[in-house]
Design an enzyme around this catalytic site. Structure first.
Site, short mmCIF file in Angstrom:
data_model
loop_
_atom_site.label_atom_id
_atom_site.label_comp_id
_atom_site.label_asym_id
_atom_site.label_seq_id
_atom_site.Cartn_x
_atom_site.Cartn_y
_atom_site.Cartn_z
N CYS A 122 49.73 21.42 38.00
CA CYS A 122 49.85 22.17 39.25
C CYS A 122 49.19 21.45 40.42
CB CYS A 122 49.26 23.57 39.08
SG CYS A 122 49.41 24.58 40.57
N CYS A 133 52.79 22.01 41.57
CA CYS A 133 52.84 23.03 42.62
C CYS A 133 52.28 22.58 43.95
CB CYS A 133 52.08 24.28 42.20
SG CYS A 133 52.16 24.71 40.46
N LYS A 186 53.98 19.37 45.60
CA LYS A 186 55.37 19.74 45.88
C LYS A 186 55.45 20.67 47.09
CE LYS A 186 57.10 23.13 43.73
NZ LYS A 186 57.49 24.01 42.60
N TYR A 200 65.09 24.74 38.69
CA TYR A 200 64.37 24.91 39.96
C TYR A 200 63.72 23.62 40.44
CZ TYR A 200 59.84 25.19 37.52
OH TYR A 200 58.71 24.92 36.77
N GLU A 257 64.64 22.19 44.05
CA GLU A 257 63.56 22.07 45.03
C GLU A 257 63.46 20.66 45.57
OE1 GLU A 257 60.38 25.49 43.53
OE2 GLU A 257 60.26 23.47 42.70
N ALA A 266 58.70 32.31 42.56
CA ALA A 266 59.42 31.82 43.72
C ALA A 266 59.99 30.43 43.43
CB ALA A 266 58.52 31.76 44.94
N HIS A 312 60.02 46.67 61.84
CA HIS A 312 61.14 46.16 62.64
C HIS A 312 60.63 45.37 63.84
CE1 HIS A 312 65.22 46.19 64.24
NE2 HIS A 312 64.69 46.51 65.43
N GLU A 340 62.76 44.21 56.22
CA GLU A 340 62.99 45.65 56.37
C GLU A 340 64.24 46.10 55.62
OE1 GLU A 340 64.40 47.13 60.30
OE2 GLU A 340 64.22 45.02 60.90
#
Length: 479
Positions: free
Chosen positions: A44, A49, A52, A179, A183, A368, A462, A467
């Site tokens: 990581c 992570c 990256k 991924y 990525e 994510a 908003h 939202e």
């Protein structure tokens, strides 16, 4: 007095191993040692992570001047300087490694910069020739990227190599559709590299929500990434600049004695695809899978069971078939995420040193994917949920205000998967800039068992993209 040198010996200085060592020593008062053969911080911090994500940040600036001009700013396009960026990146990784070392020292953990393997159930042998004994041994050695079984595959890079390039290639072929592949396709494209991507499957990001991954694939193509699904590589070899357009001789796909000169800073690489096309690239990047780092640790000799891919088999409490030996993180190939390895390390300490048997909850883990746009996801995909029970799908896809004003084609998506029977939200999928930040907060509600009506009762913020998560009143479809 203990019969062992240590209460705990940790093999591996990544996020999971370091956290377990620190907590066992600092909070539980155990005598702890840790051995790491490479750099502290693991995948990581050193080659995953963190670097990256910094590259993601760097790549996103490429679109800023064009968008700024649409908002009235007199801003010229610039050029990315890899040398400048890499120098700062290396310094930051050095700093973070230093932090990890200080945290271990501050907790009273004795460290060994050496490779370690198990000699018996309570003995660790170091590459320095020393042997150490411990009541408990924790394996947290992580995983590594692998190259495919293909002649001349050594000509290509893997993800570990990308951070050490002397210069960026002008063109790259990325093999894979997971991924990591996606990525880095977005990252390198954003940094000015001409990117082609081959994936043998029908659609990238297999296992994720189909609608979400389809939107990401379209966005990647829209940005100029040459994405070819249903395509794989069948052969590769070196090619000279003078001979790039000529057919490649079959003999070129044998062992190449000049292979060390090939790649990003050497000879171009000629590739033959399953569709019959032959192309030349400055670099080939394999993102075709990872393997647990369990080789040559003395595990099988002790009777520790391993899966076919080398993953160490453990129970719900991270214990192996040898009672004194535990394993956490990517080497167990359960959920290969840094926060999960840390949770597993904490649960291990709670179980072993506090006498409170604690299982790690691997359900409803938010995650994510840092493509452009990002994807944030938690829970079941529409496809997986439909197989489980009758569902309602609430989905909104639209052009967000910021990019619509700049007349850019980017679209975002907000999606909820809802149980018809319980009304619980079974899954949430967001494709948008900042989706990783959004899904962390949505993950709390879903982990708590929030229903669609709970979302409906929440007042919208908003004007924001997010939202839409609380304003979708009517289902898009039911199944």
């Amino acid at each position: 007095m203990s019969d062992f040198d240590y209460d705990l010996f940790v093999i591996g200085g990544g996020s999971g191993g370091v956290r377990a060592a620190r907590v066992a020593a600092g909070e539980a008062g155990a005598k702890v040692a840790l051995a790491e053969e490479d750099r502290y911080g693991g995948t990581c911090v050193i080659r995953g992570c963190v670097p990256k994500k910094l590259m993601v940040f760097a790549s996103e600036y490429s679109e800023m001047p064009g968008q700024a001009r649409a908002y009235g700013w007199d801003m010229a396009d610039g050029e990315f300087n890899w040398t400048t960026f890499r120098g700062k990146l290396d310094a930051e990784l050095d700093r973070l490694e230093g932090v990890y070392r200080k945290l271990l020292a501050g907790s009273g953990v004795e460290t060994f910069d050496a490779r370690a393997k198990l000699k018996d159930a309570h003995t660790v042998e170091l590459s320095t020739g020393e042997t150490k004994t411990a009541k408990h041994i924790l394996i947290a050695t992580g995983g590594r990227p692998v190259r495919p079984d293909l002649p001349n595959a050594h000509l290509g890079m893997v993800s570990d190599d990308i951070f050490h390039l002397d210069e960026l290639p002008k063109s790259v072929l990325i093999i894979g559709g997971g991924y990591i592949a996606c990525e880095f396709a977005c990252i390198l494209h954003g940094l000015g590299v001409e990117v082609t991507q081959y994936y043998r499957g029908a659609q990238i990001l297999r296992g994720f929500d189909e609608e979400a991954r389809g939107l990401i694939a379209e966005a990647m193509k829209e940005r100029g990434i040459k994405l070819h699904t249903g395509t794989d590589i069948v052969a590769m070899g070196t090619a000279s600049h003078d001979d790039m357009t000529l057919p490649v001789e079959e003999s070129q796909y044998g062992h190449d004695e000049t292979a060390e000169e090939a790649g990003p800073n050497g000879k171009p690489i000629r590739v033959k695809a399953t569709n019959g096309e032959e192309q030349t690239f400055d670099a080939v990047f394999f993102a075709t899978g990872r393997k647990p780092n369990s080789d040559d640790l003395g595990l099988e000799e002790l009777g520790i069971k391993m899966a076919r891919n080398g993953a160490i088999e453990v129970d719900d409490y991270s214990q192996t078939a040898v009672p004194s030996v535990y394993a956490i993180g990517d080497v167990t190939d359960r959920v290969n995420l840094t926060p999960v390895a840390i949770r597993e390390g904490m649960a291990f300490v709670e179980t072993v040193f506090h006498g409170n048997p604690t299982k790690v909850d691997h359900e409803l883990i938010p995650s994510a994917i840092f493509t452009q746009p990002e994807m944030g996801t938690v829970g079941l995909s529409e496809e997986a949920a439909r197989e489980q029970e009758p569902i309602e799908v609430y989905c909104a896809s639209f052009r967000p205000m910021q990019t619509a004003f700049a007349d850019q084609p980017d679209r975002v998506m907000m999606k909820l998967i809802v149980s018809q029977e319980t009304r619980k939200v079974l899954g949430c999928h967001i494709v948008a800039p900042g989706a990783g930040e959004m899904i962390q907060l949505a993950g709390i509600a879903i982990k708590m068992g929030a229903t669609k009506e709970d979302f409906d009762r929440t007042v919208a913020v908003h004007p924001t993209m997010s939202e839409e998560i609380v304003t979708m009143r009517n289902p898009t479809r039911k199944s």
